[in-house]
Scaffold this active site. Structure first.
Site, mmCIF file in Angstrom:
data_model
loop_
_atom_site.group_PDB
_atom_site.id
_atom_site.type_symbol
_atom_site.label_atom_id
_atom_site.label_comp_id
_atom_site.label_asym_id
_atom_site.label_seq_id
_atom_site.Cartn_x
_atom_site.Cartn_y
_atom_site.Cartn_z
ATOM 1 N N HIS A 98 109.162 46.887 -1.571
ATOM 2 C CA HIS A 98 107.284 47.091 -1.075
ATOM 3 C C HIS A 98 107.724 48.827 -1.430
ATOM 4 O O HIS A 98 108.568 49.337 -0.735
ATOM 5 C CB HIS A 98 107.187 46.426 -0.050
ATOM 6 C CG HIS A 98 107.775 46.577 1.226
ATOM 7 N ND1 HIS A 98 107.542 47.646 1.685
ATOM 8 C CD2 HIS A 98 108.670 46.254 1.668
ATOM 9 C CE1 HIS A 98 108.696 47.695 2.957
ATOM 10 N NE2 HIS A 98 109.914 47.460 3.331
ATOM 11 N N ASP A 99 106.049 49.347 -1.696
ATOM 12 C CA ASP A 99 105.806 50.574 -2.061
ATOM 13 C C ASP A 99 106.245 51.263 -2.545
ATOM 14 O O ASP A 99 106.124 52.785 -2.203
ATOM 15 C CB ASP A 99 105.810 50.439 -0.338
ATOM 16 C CG ASP A 99 104.200 49.560 0.494
ATOM 17 O OD1 ASP A 99 102.865 49.820 0.364
ATOM 18 O OD2 ASP A 99 105.255 49.203 1.466
ATOM 19 N N GLY A 128 112.447 50.009 0.460
ATOM 20 C CA GLY A 128 110.548 50.183 1.155
ATOM 21 C C GLY A 128 110.494 51.560 0.984
ATOM 22 O O GLY A 128 110.825 52.646 1.316
#
Length: 262
Positions: A121-122, A139
């Site tokens: 994520h991200d 992340g």
């Protein structure tokens, strides 16, 4: 629709250009957009609020746009954006972003992503990068343009990897890697500049020489980091043709939050 295999499941709400091909047994969810000329191989799952640009090649058995592997995630409408002309090989996993960051995982354009690569994520992946087999980005990792990450390498969350940097095979990357540097080993160490990569991208001998000077100031001069940064700033005044390279380095060092590999 002639390019959609009859065993594929494409949600009617998905937005696929008429030139997109989808292989057997793949599943495309309702929030997905795929641009012209992209191809999705067999047995892929593309879901979530995922936007894929033009000319991408996604090979078989990929999972694109699944929810984050983050225990704080509570179903928020976060996104995954993928640019143009990326090659994404078998068994890759790209996750949506989280609201704790910008809410968007981003992949730029013209990237070469080999098998079993994980983008958590991200992650913010730039353009023209190479991620070798089993590279794993945790992340919030940021990777600059033209960076190369070796196979079986793990990158710790929130780490930044600068443009044109090269990470060796099977490395544990827990600190930021400045632009232009080649690093490898466990513990990770800076070895030299990525001279071969810079030559391939048309860097002049003069620019490469100045980048070598920045490497020496950071890693061979025994200067404290603050003094090395001041000396690097002075280089830009001496060589106007390399001001952009110096500026890139200074901006990266100013933004480094985990400390740099030294």
């Amino acid at each position: 629709m002639a390019l959609i295999h009859p065993t594929a499941l494409v949600d009617p709400a998905a937005q696929l250009d008429s030139s997109v091909s989808v292989g057997a047994y793949s599943i495309i969810g309702p929030g997905v957009t795929i641009g012209a000329g992209s191809s999705v191989g067999p047995h892929c799952v593309i879901e979530g609020l995922t936007r894929i640009g033009a000319g991408n090649r996604i090979f078989q058995f990929c999972s694109i746009g699944a929810v984050p592997q983050d225990m704080k995630y509570a179903g928020e409408p976060t996104e995954l954006h993928i640019g143009d002309r990326n090659t994404i090989r078998e068994f890759c996993t790209f996750n949506l972003g989280t609201v704790q960051d910008g809410g968007v995982t981003r992949v730029g354009s013209d990237n070469w992503v080999m098998a079993y690569v994980h983008l958590a994520h991200d992650v913010q992946l730039g353009n023209h990068t190479v991620l070798a087999n089993n590279a794993t980005l945790a992340g919030h990792v940021e990777v600059g343009d033209w960076a190369v990450i070796g196979g079986l390498t793990g990158v710790h969350q929130f780490v930044k990897i600068g443009a044109h940097a090269m990470i060796g095979f099977q490395c544990h990357v827990a600190q930021d890697v400045p632009p232009f540097m080649t690093v490898d080993g466990n513990p990770l160490a800076a070895r030299a500049i990525n001279a071969t990569g810079l030559k391939r991208r048309g860097y002049s001998p003069e620019r490469i020489a100045l980048i070598r000077q920045m490497h020496k100031l950071l890693y061979r001069s025994s200067l404290p980091l603050a003094q090395a940064i001041s000396a690097i700033a002075a280089l830009g005044e001496q060589a106007p043709e390399s001001q952009l390279d110096v500026q890139m380095m200074l901006e990266f060092l100013a933004a480094a939050e985990r400390g740099i590999v030294r």
